[in-house]
Scaffold this motif. Sequence first.
Motif, PDB file in Angstrom:
ATOM      1  N   MET A  54      55.014 -44.070  48.389  1.00 56.76           N
ATOM      2  CA  MET A  54      53.854 -43.213  48.373  1.00 56.76           C
ATOM      3  C   MET A  54      52.610 -44.082  48.217  1.00 56.76           C
ATOM      4  N   SER A  55      51.589 -43.812  49.003  1.00 53.28           N
ATOM      5  CA  SER A  55      50.347 -44.555  48.932  1.00 53.28           C
ATOM      6  C   SER A  55      49.671 -44.306  47.588  1.00 53.28           C
ATOM      7  N   GLU A  56      48.954 -45.312  47.092  1.00 50.97           N
ATOM      8  CA  GLU A  56      48.299 -45.174  45.797  1.00 50.97           C
ATOM      9  C   GLU A  56      47.277 -44.041  45.810  1.00 50.97           C
ATOM     10  N   GLY A  57      46.650 -43.773  46.962  1.00 57.11           N
ATOM     11  CA  GLY A  57      45.623 -42.737  47.043  1.00 57.11           C
ATOM     12  C   GLY A  57      46.151 -41.363  47.382  1.00 57.11           C
ATOM     13  N   ILE A  58      47.399 -41.230  47.815  1.00 61.60           N
ATOM     14  CA  ILE A  58      47.957 -39.944  48.218  1.00 61.60           C
ATOM     15  C   ILE A  58      49.091 -39.581  47.263  1.00 61.60           C
ATOM     16  N   HIS A  59      49.024 -38.391  46.691  1.00 58.56           N
ATOM     17  CA  HIS A  59      50.063 -37.907  45.784  1.00 58.56           C
ATOM     18  C   HIS A  59      50.662 -36.640  46.371  1.00 58.56           C
ATOM     19  N   SER A  60      51.859 -36.310  45.960  1.00 60.56           N
ATOM     20  CA  SER A  60      52.508 -35.106  46.474  1.00 60.56           C
ATOM     21  C   SER A  60      51.760 -33.843  46.063  1.00 60.56           C
ATOM     22  N   SER A  61      50.965 -33.910  45.009  1.00 57.33           N
ATOM     23  CA  SER A  61      50.209 -32.737  44.558  1.00 57.33           C
ATOM     24  C   SER A  61      48.932 -32.498  45.366  1.00 57.33           C
ATOM     25  N   HIS A  62      48.497 -33.462  46.143  1.00 57.09           N
ATOM     26  CA  HIS A  62      47.222 -33.340  46.844  1.00 57.09           C
ATOM     27  C   HIS A  62      47.147 -32.146  47.784  1.00 57.09           C
ATOM     28  N   PRO A  63      48.172 -31.849  48.599  1.00 60.57           N
ATOM     29  CA  PRO A  63      48.053 -30.670  49.475  1.00 60.57           C
ATOM     30  C   PRO A  63      47.818 -29.370  48.705  1.00 60.57           C
ATOM     31  N   ALA A  64      48.469 -29.205  47.562  1.00 56.58           N
ATOM     32  CA  ALA A  64      48.262 -28.000  46.751  1.00 56.58           C
ATOM     33  C   ALA A  64      46.846 -27.982  46.169  1.00 56.58           C
ATOM     34  N   ILE A  65      46.351 -29.133  45.787  1.00 59.75           N
ATOM     35  CA  ILE A  65      44.992 -29.215  45.242  1.00 59.75           C
ATOM     36  C   ILE A  65      43.977 -28.907  46.335  1.00 59.75           C
ATOM     37  N   VAL A  66      44.188 -29.430  47.519  1.00 56.52           N
ATOM     38  CA  VAL A  66      43.284 -29.153  48.641  1.00 56.52           C
ATOM     39  C   VAL A  66      43.281 -27.654  48.947  1.00 56.52           C
ATOM     40  N   LYS A  67      44.457 -27.038  48.945  1.00 57.11           N
ATOM     41  CA  LYS A  67      44.556 -25.595  49.186  1.00 57.11           C
ATOM     42  C   LYS A  67      43.760 -24.823  48.134  1.00 57.11           C
ATOM     43  N   ARG A  68      43.891 -25.220  46.874  1.00 54.11           N
ATOM     44  CA  ARG A  68      43.163 -24.565  45.784  1.00 54.11           C
ATOM     45  C   ARG A  68      41.650 -24.741  45.961  1.00 54.11           C
ATOM     46  N   LEU A  69      41.226 -25.936  46.353  1.00 54.30           N
ATOM     47  CA  LEU A  69      39.795 -26.183  46.541  1.00 54.30           C
ATOM     48  C   LEU A  69      39.236 -25.415  47.744  1.00 54.30           C
ATOM     49  N   LYS A  70      40.024 -25.277  48.792  1.00 54.92           N
ATOM     50  CA  LYS A  70      39.569 -24.484  49.944  1.00 54.92           C
ATOM     51  C   LYS A  70      39.411 -23.017  49.556  1.00 54.92           C
ATOM     52  N   ARG A  71      40.314 -22.520  48.707  1.00 55.80           N
ATOM     53  CA  ARG A  71      40.199 -21.146  48.214  1.00 55.80           C
ATOM     54  C   ARG A  71      38.921 -21.009  47.388  1.00 55.80           C
ATOM     55  N   ALA A  72      38.632 -21.994  46.534  1.00 52.94           N
ATOM     56  CA  ALA A  72      37.410 -21.976  45.726  1.00 52.94           C
ATOM     57  C   ALA A  72      36.175 -22.051  46.618  1.00 52.94           C
ATOM     58  N   GLN A  73      36.275 -22.819  47.692  1.00 52.73           N
ATOM     59  CA  GLN A  73      35.166 -22.932  48.640  1.00 52.73           C
ATOM     60  C   GLN A  73      34.872 -21.564  49.275  1.00 52.73           C
ATOM     61  N   GLY A  74      35.914 -20.848  49.659  1.00 53.11           N
ATOM     62  CA  GLY A  74      35.735 -19.514  50.217  1.00 53.11           C
ATOM     63  C   GLY A  74      35.155 -18.552  49.200  1.00 53.11           C
ATOM     64  N   HIS A  75      35.617 -18.675  47.974  1.00 54.85           N
ATOM     65  CA  HIS A  75      35.107 -17.831  46.898  1.00 54.85           C
ATOM     66  C   HIS A  75      33.624 -18.124  46.664  1.00 54.85           C
ATOM     67  N   LEU A  76      33.243 -19.392  46.701  1.00 56.90           N
ATOM     68  CA  LEU A  76      31.844 -19.761  46.516  1.00 56.90           C
ATOM     69  C   LEU A  76      30.980 -19.188  47.640  1.00 56.90           C
ATOM     70  N   ALA A  77      31.496 -19.213  48.862  1.00 57.49           N
ATOM     71  CA  ALA A  77      30.760 -18.606  49.982  1.00 57.49           C
ATOM     72  C   ALA A  77      30.540 -17.118  49.731  1.00 57.49           C
TER      73      ALA A  77
END
Length: 86
Positions: free
Chosen positions: A1-24
């Motif tokens: 696994m790359s030092e900058g990429i973790h298995s949790s990142h896709p779930a975090i990105v999904k959560r942040l995209k949801r927050a982005q939509g909520h902010l809109a």
Amino acid sequence: MSEGIHSSHPAIVKRLKRAQGHLASVLGMFEAQRSCVDLAQQLHAVESAISSAKRELIHDHIEHCLTETKAAGNSLAELKQLAKYL
């Protein structure tokens, strides 16, 4: 696994995209001149979602990166650096 990429990142990105939509949506609420109480409540929800994503990222990093075979001094320094974001 790359030092900058973790298995949790896709779930975090999904959560942040949801927050982005909520902010809109909150921005639309401002344009619709919704009450300040409603706006504060929704902004609090967006803030909580982002804080949760940050916390998950930091905890994952501590668990998977700082506990691996890094030198103890480097791990401690990195942990101290991360602590200011908690």
